[in-house]
Design a protein around this motif. Structure first.
Motif, PDB file in Angstrom:
ATOM      1  N   TYR A  21      -5.624   8.170   2.691  1.00 36.11           N
ATOM      2  CA  TYR A  21      -4.590   7.431   1.951  1.00 36.11           C
ATOM      3  C   TYR A  21      -4.242   8.169   0.661  1.00 36.11           C
ATOM      4  O   TYR A  21      -3.060   8.330   0.312  1.00 36.11           O
ATOM      5  N   ILE A  24      -8.530  -1.041   2.843  1.00 35.38           N
ATOM      6  CA  ILE A  24      -7.981   0.231   3.314  1.00 35.38           C
ATOM      7  C   ILE A  24      -9.124   1.067   3.866  1.00 35.38           C
ATOM      8  O   ILE A  24     -10.018   1.473   3.122  1.00 35.38           O
ATOM      9  N   ASP A  25      -9.109   1.274   5.163  1.00 39.22           N
ATOM     10  CA  ASP A  25     -10.085   2.158   5.792  1.00 39.22           C
ATOM     11  C   ASP A  25      -9.426   3.531   5.929  1.00 39.22           C
ATOM     12  O   ASP A  25      -8.318   3.632   6.450  1.00 39.22           O
ATOM     13  N   SER A  31       0.828  -1.214   0.000  1.00 42.18           N
ATOM     14  CA  SER A  31       0.000   0.000   0.000  1.00 42.18           C
ATOM     15  C   SER A  31       0.861   1.262   0.000  1.00 42.18           C
ATOM     16  O   SER A  31       0.525   2.253  -0.646  1.00 42.18           O
ATOM     17  N   ASN A  88      -6.653  -5.792  -1.116  1.00 40.13           N
ATOM     18  CA  ASN A  88      -7.776  -6.717  -1.051  1.00 40.13           C
ATOM     19  C   ASN A  88      -7.384  -8.097  -1.582  1.00 40.13           C
ATOM     20  O   ASN A  88      -7.683  -9.131  -0.973  1.00 40.13           O
ATOM     21  N   ASP A 111     -12.002  -4.758   5.280  1.00 35.68           N
ATOM     22  CA  ASP A 111     -11.899  -3.416   4.699  1.00 35.68           C
ATOM     23  C   ASP A 111     -10.427  -3.243   4.342  1.00 35.68           C
ATOM     24  O   ASP A 111      -9.602  -2.949   5.217  1.00 35.68           O
ATOM     25  N   GLU A 153     -14.574  -4.208  -1.142  1.00 34.56           N
ATOM     26  CA  GLU A 153     -14.225  -4.071  -2.554  1.00 34.56           C
ATOM     27  C   GLU A 153     -14.766  -5.173  -3.452  1.00 34.56           C
ATOM     28  O   GLU A 153     -14.505  -5.177  -4.650  1.00 34.56           O
ATOM     29  N   THR A 159      -9.643   5.699   3.000  1.00 37.44           N
ATOM     30  CA  THR A 159      -9.112   5.823   1.635  1.00 37.44           C
ATOM     31  C   THR A 159      -8.817   7.273   1.261  1.00 37.44           C
ATOM     32  O   THR A 159      -7.804   7.557   0.615  1.00 37.44           O
ATOM     33  N   VAL A 213     -12.021   4.737  -4.666  1.00 38.11           N
ATOM     34  CA  VAL A 213     -11.265   3.509  -4.479  1.00 38.11           C
ATOM     35  C   VAL A 213      -9.996   3.635  -5.310  1.00 38.11           C
ATOM     36  O   VAL A 213      -9.982   4.298  -6.350  1.00 38.11           O
ATOM     37  N   TYR A 246      -4.471   5.758   7.747  1.00 31.41           N
ATOM     38  CA  TYR A 246      -5.256   4.707   7.099  1.00 31.41           C
ATOM     39  C   TYR A 246      -4.857   3.336   7.636  1.00 31.41           C
ATOM     40  O   TYR A 246      -3.747   3.130   8.131  1.00 31.41           O
ATOM     41  N   ASP A 263      -6.236   0.011  -2.689  1.00 30.43           N
ATOM     42  CA  ASP A 263      -7.328  -0.748  -2.065  1.00 30.43           C
ATOM     43  C   ASP A 263      -7.481  -2.119  -2.725  1.00 30.43           C
ATOM     44  O   ASP A 263      -7.616  -3.146  -2.044  1.00 30.43           O
TER      45      ASP A 263
END
Length: 255
Positions: free
Chosen positions: A95, A89-90, A24, A50, A87, A70, A92, A42, A102, A46
């Motif tokens: 981020y 990336i919480d 990430s 995922n 989740d 996602e 986003t 998104v 994040y 992300d």
């Protein structure tokens, strides 16, 4: 599922979360941002996180359905009892802006309750996980600490909010619980900071989805926090639309 199995599953995910977190950060330097049908953002970060997390979870628990923010479109809206909530990336929007708060999130839901969770904040190098009551931990660097948020550590209470300008309704709840100041945090990190004794309370009106709070719910409650709706009802998961009720997270019952 017995606690020893939950422990093995969650601890087996730790290297995967470090790997996904590293990915990430790398992708944050070459982000591609897309808009979903609901208007939220998104990114390729992300989506890649995922993939990494889901691949590992499928190998660990092939019998459990995985619900992720996602890939929710691929699932039938029905009531569920036992499943994963992810989740990737919480936070986003943070981020995308290059902020540090994040998080990467996954939780196991059994009988509609969060029984284990893992959250990683890559840019802060803080990883939190739990697999049962009194079994919540933080790994920061190479140091592992057991979390117990019921300890008395200060004379005044500090709150967390999802907005720098909370509503009068939320401010009233904070005041009722003797909060003298608050900080805005826009990710599931808020649950972890309460679990780590750094803050005392978080209140929110019905908002977001179950995958935003499930892992944090597991970690904070297993560290001793009290988590209910504003009317003191338990929060259950697996609702048809995955919507959250109101939320009140307190470091301990009496602040």
């Amino acid at each position: 599922m017995k606690i020893n199995k939950l422990k093995k599953i969650i601890e087996s995910l730790i290297p995967t979360f470090y790997l996904a977190g590293k990915k990430s950060i790398a992708l944050s330097k070459k982000l591609k941002v897309f808009k979903k049908k609901d208007g939220t953002s998104v990114t390729n970060g992300d989506l890649e996180v995922n993939k990494i997390i889901q691949k590992k979870i499928k190998s660990l628990t092939p019998e459990l359905e995985i619900i992720s923010e996602e890939n929710i479109k691929g699932h039938i809206y029905k009531k569920r009892d036992n499943f994963w909530l992810i989740d990737p990336i919480d936070g986003t929007n943070g981020y995308i802006k290059g902020e540090k708060e994040y998080t990467l999130n996954a939780a196991i839901i059994l009988k509609r309750k969060p029984v284990a969770g893992i959250i990683y904040a890559p840019k802060l190098n803080r990883l939190f996980y739990s697999y049962g009551p009194r079994n919540a931990y933080e790994i920061s660097g190479k140091k592992k600490n057991k979390l117990d948020c019921k300890k008395n550590i200060r004379n005044t209470n500090i709150g967390i909010t999802s907005s720098s300008n909370p509503s009068d309704y939320i401010l009233k709840i904070l005041k009722k619980n003797n909060v003298v100041s608050f900080k805005e945090i826009r990710s599931s990190l808020k649950f972890c900071l309460i679990a780590a004794n750094e803050y005392d309370i978080y209140a929110a009106r019905p908002r977001a989805k179950e995958w935003d709070i499930a892992a944090g719910h597991a970690i904070a409650s297993h560290a001793g926090a009290v988590i209910t709706t504003h009317s003191n009802k338990k929060i259950l998961y697996g609702k048809k639309d995955f919507s959250n009720p109101s939320l009140l997270v307190k470091r301990k019952k009496l602040l």
